[in-house]
Design a protein around this motif. Sequence first.
Motif, PDB file in Angstrom:
ATOM      1  N   VAL A 210       0.835  -1.190   0.000  1.00 51.77           N
ATOM      2  CA  VAL A 210       0.000   0.000   0.000  1.00 51.77           C
ATOM      3  C   VAL A 210       0.874   1.246   0.000  1.00 51.77           C
ATOM      4  O   VAL A 210       1.984   1.253   0.535  1.00 51.77           O
ATOM      5  CB  VAL A 210      -0.966   0.041   1.208  1.00 51.77           C
TER       6      VAL A 210
ATOM      7  N   ARG B  65       0.167   5.337   0.979  1.00 48.18           N
ATOM      8  CA  ARG B  65      -0.814   6.288   1.509  1.00 48.18           C
ATOM      9  C   ARG B  65      -0.183   7.667   1.580  1.00 48.18           C
ATOM     10  O   ARG B  65       0.990   7.816   1.942  1.00 48.18           O
ATOM     11  CB  ARG B  65      -1.303   5.846   2.890  1.00 48.18           C
ATOM     12  N   ASP B  66      -0.982   8.676   1.241  1.00 47.75           N
ATOM     13  CA  ASP B  66      -0.465  10.038   1.238  1.00 47.75           C
ATOM     14  C   ASP B  66      -0.496  10.632   2.646  1.00 47.75           C
ATOM     15  O   ASP B  66      -0.755   9.936   3.634  1.00 47.75           O
ATOM     16  CB  ASP B  66      -1.209  10.896   0.214  1.00 47.75           C
TER      17      ASP B  66
ATOM     18  N   TRP C 134      -3.580   9.945   4.826  1.00 49.83           N
ATOM     19  CA  TRP C 134      -3.952   8.532   4.927  1.00 49.83           C
ATOM     20  C   TRP C 134      -4.841   8.058   3.783  1.00 49.83           C
ATOM     21  O   TRP C 134      -5.490   7.019   3.882  1.00 49.83           O
ATOM     22  CB  TRP C 134      -4.629   8.219   6.272  1.00 49.83           C
ATOM     23  N   ARG C 135      -4.889   8.807   2.703  1.00 51.97           N
ATOM     24  CA  ARG C 135      -5.657   8.361   1.543  1.00 51.97           C
ATOM     25  C   ARG C 135      -4.812   7.375   0.739  1.00 51.97           C
ATOM     26  O   ARG C 135      -3.616   7.578   0.551  1.00 51.97           O
ATOM     27  CB  ARG C 135      -6.068   9.556   0.688  1.00 51.97           C
ATOM     28  N   THR C 136      -5.476   6.312   0.263  1.00 55.17           N
ATOM     29  CA  THR C 136      -4.771   5.220  -0.407  1.00 55.17           C
ATOM     30  C   THR C 136      -4.684   5.475  -1.902  1.00 55.17           C
ATOM     31  O   THR C 136      -5.707   5.652  -2.573  1.00 55.17           O
ATOM     32  CB  THR C 136      -5.476   3.886  -0.146  1.00 55.17           C
TER      33      THR C 136
ATOM     34  N   SER D 292       4.048  11.324   2.535  1.00 56.12           N
ATOM     35  CA  SER D 292       3.407  10.033   2.746  1.00 56.12           C
ATOM     36  C   SER D 292       3.380   9.678   4.225  1.00 56.12           C
ATOM     37  O   SER D 292       4.283  10.038   4.988  1.00 56.12           O
ATOM     38  CB  SER D 292       4.160   8.940   1.979  1.00 56.12           C
TER      39      SER D 292
ATOM     40  N   HIS E 268     -10.323   1.606   4.579  1.00 58.18           N
ATOM     41  CA  HIS E 268      -9.011   1.153   4.141  1.00 58.18           C
ATOM     42  C   HIS E 268      -9.001   0.564   2.739  1.00 58.18           C
ATOM     43  O   HIS E 268      -7.943   0.522   2.105  1.00 58.18           O
ATOM     44  CB  HIS E 268      -8.466   0.094   5.107  1.00 58.18           C
TER      45      HIS E 268
ATOM     46  N   ASN F 294     -12.878  12.916   6.311  1.00 61.23           N
ATOM     47  CA  ASN F 294     -11.659  12.192   6.644  1.00 61.23           C
ATOM     48  C   ASN F 294     -11.325  12.445   8.107  1.00 61.23           C
ATOM     49  O   ASN F 294     -10.796  13.491   8.462  1.00 61.23           O
ATOM     50  CB  ASN F 294     -10.520  12.656   5.729  1.00 61.23           C
TER      51      ASN F 294
END
Length: 574
Positions: free
Chosen positions: A48, A50-51, A54-56, A114, A395, A437
């Motif tokens: 994974v 994630r930025d 916490w966005r995937t 990230s 998630h 978010n």
Amino acid sequence: MINDENHSRLFAPSETVEAAAWRAELRNDELSDITFNGIPVLRAIRAVVRDHDWRTLAPTVSRVAQHADGATTLLLDIDFAGFGSSYTGELAIHLMKDSVKVTFDGVAPAAFRSNRIGLVVLHRPDDAGRAVTIGSPGGASSPSFFPKDISPHQPFLDVSLMEWERDGTRFRLDFQGDVFETEDQRNWTDASFKTYSTPLSKPFPVDVSAGDRVHQSVLLTATPGPVVPVLRPGPERVLTVLDGGTARVPALSLSATSATAPRTRSEPIPGLDALLLELAPGPDAEGSIRRATDEAMDLDVPLDVRLSVDSPDRIGELLDLLPLDKVLRLAGFDAFSHVTEPGLWDELKDQARQRGFSGALLAGARSHFTELNRNAGRLPPDADAVSFSITPQMHATEVPHVVETLPMQRLVALNALRIGSGRPLHLGPVTLKARFNAVATEGDEAAAEATDPLQPETFTAAWLMGSIAALSVPGVESVSYFEATGPRGIRETGGLTPAGELLAAVAAVRGCEVLDVAGEVPGLVFYPVRDGGRTVLFAANLTAKSLSVVVRLPGGDSTNLELEPWTAVVRRVD
């Protein structure tokens, strides 16, 4: 007619991968449902990215497979992209006689910020209570257990290896490339425990420069003991409705339509409980109240108001704007912590009492069960009831993950009843995608992403039926789903969506007895309800294949149910 984007999600290809005693499914970038000699081992292994919020980042995969001498090697080239960021990597999967090794090599083509990059292991939810040995990078090891109750914080820290036994076989995971730890993803209704890196004790987000690389690996090994037959149930296609049950159909509500959605008049839905309004101070507060009041009048229901404020001092000004005589329930949450802070609770009680409010006062979390669980000791003891929200896509967005959240919804409800000492639950909003978010480090941009294209599909009706069934437990008094109209709602310009029709049918039997059932069909939700002198059968197919089921009724009669993929049906029988 399902559009191409939704069809590709609902009928995403899955490929069986096998070598020696190992078997798994390859779903895009995820090696999922890993078994050894038929023994379930892991839910999944994947990489994974994630930025900073916490966005995937979404993966796009190309693949090469190799087979030799009973081993299988898969090489996946993955491009991750989204939210203005990108990343590339190679995932190498090697299935051998007694082991599975997954290696990730990643590189940043351009700078970005990230919170996480690397491999994650998803452990099965039925590992709850299972003994496990945790090894640390320094060489020490300690015995532990996967938690039964949902753990508010990481149950395992400083992880370099894990060992456990299942059905007579010893399994071991070795982690290389970083220090790992484990969190209980059931907090967010994910059907897994997750072991990941980098530890949350280290600062985040971090600046990733162009050319920065990551190399990690996970080695899963199996040591079989004496042969123990593993019996798996065969394909059962007969269900028997029993003459009695302990659950009742909970009251169902809707959320007020988002301000950006066009105004569509709603028709009353018999049995509907309330219209939930989330309200924050601001220039549009009066407009939001006016629109919601009109919508509640159309639906012929009271309001259920959830306040979100940056200071307890703002509660009074919002209560002055509300038609409190039309409000059934009232809750207050801190806009930053997302929970009912003690000072906020005291102010809410005082201000509501001054204005003669006679409805129920709720406390809890406006976000996930996670925040309620982590603040359980601060829950006001004199709250009338407890509330929190649910979304299945914290998630992962893949349909199998969304479906697997359904039994976890029952689990979080039972844990919330424990935390609340048995006080009733009023749950919601329950939405396909998150309304905001809750873990953003730099603001909240989720509102523009809160609409799922699956909302008008039959899938959403099937998922809704699964959620209602999961949350039909004593103590859950009401659940609020979706919005009244618009792209996140149950009504479009042409009428009710499939989810809207299903919700209306269940609302009509509010408070009726949910009958117990003998038997189980994988992928089928079956929800029989006694409505006076007749039985109403609700069923949903949460698979990509058609299902045919024989249902035996209490009086001795039988009926057949035929369900197309991703659909729900309602049948009334005498």
